[in-house]
Design an enzyme around this catalytic site. Structure first.
Site, PDB file in Angstrom:
ATOM      1  N   THR A 289       0.764  -1.199  -0.075  1.00  0.00           N
ATOM      2  CA  THR A 289       0.049   0.062  -0.004  1.00  0.00           C
ATOM      3  C   THR A 289       0.890   1.345  -0.028  1.00  0.00           C
ATOM      4  OG1 THR A 289      -1.742  -1.168   1.151  1.00  0.00           O
ATOM      5  CG2 THR A 289      -1.780   1.297   1.438  1.00  0.00           C
TER       6      THR A 289
ATOM      7  N   LYS B 262      -6.661   1.535  -3.839  1.00  0.00           N
ATOM      8  CA  LYS B 262      -6.357   0.913  -2.472  1.00  0.00           C
ATOM      9  C   LYS B 262      -6.373   1.927  -1.348  1.00  0.00           C
ATOM     10  CE  LYS B 262      -5.418  -1.944   0.722  1.00  0.00           C
ATOM     11  NZ  LYS B 262      -4.116  -2.824   0.816  1.00  0.00           N
TER      12      LYS B 262
ATOM     13  N   LYS C 159      -0.203   4.720   8.980  1.00  0.00           N
ATOM     14  CA  LYS C 159       0.135   4.976   7.596  1.00  0.00           C
ATOM     15  C   LYS C 159      -0.946   5.243   6.649  1.00  0.00           C
ATOM     16  CE  LYS C 159       1.697   1.605   5.445  1.00  0.00           C
ATOM     17  NZ  LYS C 159       1.080   1.386   4.192  1.00  0.00           N
TER      18      LYS C 159
END
Length: 298
Positions: A96, A172, A240
């Protein structure tokens, strides 16, 4: 076909084990952790500590590390995989990351004569081990064709979003907005119920059979009920990932207040020392605020 899997974590291990089931694949797994290598070797795979140790002439590399920095190091760093790859090999990068990082890595691959598929995944450790991940992919027709057999082995569905790297990562990041907010609100609902005197197990059983249920509530709240902080996905992952959501939103002048609030809850749990714990334990932020006891603490 010689296939490499870089990163034998919760998702990477499952994907690598799924690939071992395909007769035409010779699979090498890369991970610095001795325990992860031992598990993969016991299943019949070749396990090495560095990407630079992949077999010469590897044709496909599936990358399942945490972020863009790790992916770049694993592929193009001093101990990276690139020199070991066959001409025209395809990189399937499932970490990701920000869309601009996916585009940058794709450019680095192209400069070395390698194909690149921007292919983030979802489905969790269980889905990975079942070969049933969802793949959000973008890449040239040639790259997608070469990656196809590997993607088919690890997924239940491959969504092709276009030719341009970055589209998969954009999808994503949008998905992680939902995932992070759903985990945070699941924790909030569980904490509110506990604070208000409800039995946590009964609350869970009612919600999973009612309209307020979500996949994340049903998947994550059992970890809280069992007091199991083992990180299938950690609190810090959503610090994150929700940061990536905020970055993407700002880049297109889009307000994302729910994502921002959810990120603050994950940051709070991380600041309390829970960053490496299962992401369901964002509930620790609510515990600190309200003084509740979680089920296994009574």
């Amino acid at each position: 076909m010689q296939v490499g899997v870089i990163g034998l974590g919760s998702m990477g291990m499952g994907a690598a084990l799924s690939l071992l089931k395909v007769a035409d694949f010779h699979v090498a797994g890369v991970d610095p952790r001795e325990g992860a290598r031992a598990e993969f070797a016991a299943a019949g795979g070749k396990a090495v500590p560095r990407a630079a140790d992949l077999p010469e002439g590897t044709e496909v590399v599936l990358v399942l590390v945490v972020n863009a920095h790790q992916a770049e190091a694993a592929l193009f760093g001093p101990e990276g995989a690139a020199p070991r790859l066959a001409p025209g090999a395809v990189l399937i990068v499932s970490s990701t990351m920000a869309p601009e990082d996916a585009r940058r890595l794709a450019g680095m691959a192209e400069a070395k004569g390698l194909l690149y598929v921007d292919a983030p995944v979802s489905g969790g450790a269980v889905g990975a081990r079942a070969g049933a991940m969802t793949v959000m992919a973008s890449g040239s027709p040639a790259a997608m064709a070469k990656a196809g057999p590997v993607l088919a082995a690890v997924s239940k569905k491959v969504w092709t979003l276009g030719d341009a790297p970055g589209l998969g990562s954009t999808m994503k990041v949008v998905h992680q907005l939902l995932a992070g907010v759903h985990i945070a609100v699941a924790a909030e609902a569980m904490a509110l119920g506990i604070k208000s005197g409800l039995d946590a197990r009964t609350l869970f059983d009612i919600v999973i059979g009612a309209a307020g249920n979500s996949w994340m509530f049903e998947n994550r709240m059992p970890h809280v009920l069992e007091g199991d902080e083992t990180p299938r996905s950690a609190v810090d992952i959503f610090v994150k990932d929700l940061g990536l959501v905020g970055d993407l939103a700002r880049s297109v002048a889009f307000p994302a207040p729910l994502a921002a609030q959810a990120q603050q809850l994950f940051i709070a749990a991380s600041a309390q020392g829970h960053g490496g714990k299962d992401d369901a334990f964002v509930i620790r932020a609510y515990q600190a605020l309200t003084g509740i006891r979680l089920p296994q603490e009574k």
